[in-house]
Motif scaffolding. Structure first.
Motif: not given
Length: 297
Positions: A101-106, A244-246
């Motif tokens: 998966s893509v990392g970060g907040p996602i 926007r989540l970021y």
């Protein structure tokens, strides 16, 4: 020659030798007596040896027949055991699942809680959660499922939509004080932009006239890590376009400001993808179902 020997013929021979009769072997195999006789004859012709001495009342194995029967009976038992294990493994809720998966907040805020809940339900399943930034190939890189953002064109996998990610274009008050704010998407080409994997930014005009516009921005910084883009924007190094989540907390604190109020950055879909194979392990099926239900909520 081995490649040309049908397993069904070997099984017919072993069953006939076990029961000493074509008729009883046919009953066990669910075929006709003549079919079993033809299969044994075909095996003898392929090997170039006589395996059975036949009479109207009995069958007797030749020396070659005894040798083949002893070895093949054991081998067929091993094959049956292996097939049984494979079927049990396919239908068991245990084993390993590999997710990319893509990392970060996602990955951290959206996917990880879903995976934790799945593991609570199925504690015997081991999960490998990979946040590699490169675009993986499910088959080559041996992943069971993946989460991907954006348009998907590969027909080699099945894609299921999970959600749509709203995007924002933001910059810090410090950057805007030094460089000013763009009034239209076209003015972004004259600004310092911090870019992830996409340098062509899409917009739709707000209001009655929903015009669409795409702008190729320059990359003052190029990085696929969302945390880096957000921290770079907060530091005053440029304008970013991210989910926007970021950056919603940074916006709430006043560290970043939304730009281009008359234009809506294009939202980006987040999808679940997996192999097209017809027979997938039960643990993979259950994970797919779980993620679809989780994101639907």
């Amino acid at each position: 020659m081995l490649e040309s020997l049908p397993l069904a013929d070997i099984r017919a021979f072993v069953m006939t030798a076990d029961h000493g009769s074509f008729t009883r072997a046919a009953e066990q195999l669910g075929v006709s007596r003549s079919q079993v006789s033809k299969q044994v004859t075909a095996l003898e012709q392929a090997l170039g040896v006589s395996l059975m001495q036949r009479s109207t009342r009995s069958l007797r194995l030749t020396e070659s027949g005894h040798l083949l029967h002893a070895q093949c009976r054991s081998a067929l038992g091993d094959i049956t055991q292996i097939v049984t294990l494979v079927r049990e493994e396919r239908n068991a809720m245990r084993g390993r699942l590999r997710i990319n998966s893509v990392g970060g907040p996602i990955g951290e805020r959206l996917l990880a809680p879903a995976v934790h809940a799945f593991m609570q339900t199925w504690p015997q399943v081991q999960v490998e959660l990979d946040f590699s930034s490169h675009r993986v190939n499910l088959i080559r890189d041996d992943f069971d499922i993946a989460l991907r953002m954006g348009a998907l064109e590969d027909a080699d996998f099945i894609a299921r939509p999970l959600m749509t990610l709203p995007y924002v274009v933001v910059a810090s008050p410090d950057y805007l004080a030094r460089h000013g704010a763009p009034n239209t998407p076209g003015e972004l080409v004259d600004h310092r932009c911090l870019v992830g994997s996409v340098s062509r930014w899409s917009f739709t005009a707000r209001g009655a006239e929903s015009r669409e516009l795409q702008v190729d921005v320059g990359a003052q910084l190029e990085c696929r890590n969302g945390h880096v883009l957000v921290s770079g924007a907060i530091a005053g190094n440029g304008i970013i376009r991210v989910p926007r989540l970021y950056c919603e907390s940074a916006i709430a604190r006043g560290e970043l400001q939304e730009l281009l109020s008359d234009w809506q950055p294009a939202d980006v879909p987040l999808s679940l993808i997996y192999h097209r194979e017809r027979h997938r392990p039960l643990r993979t099926v259950r994970l797919i179902e779980h993620l679809l239900e989780w994101f639907a909520r």
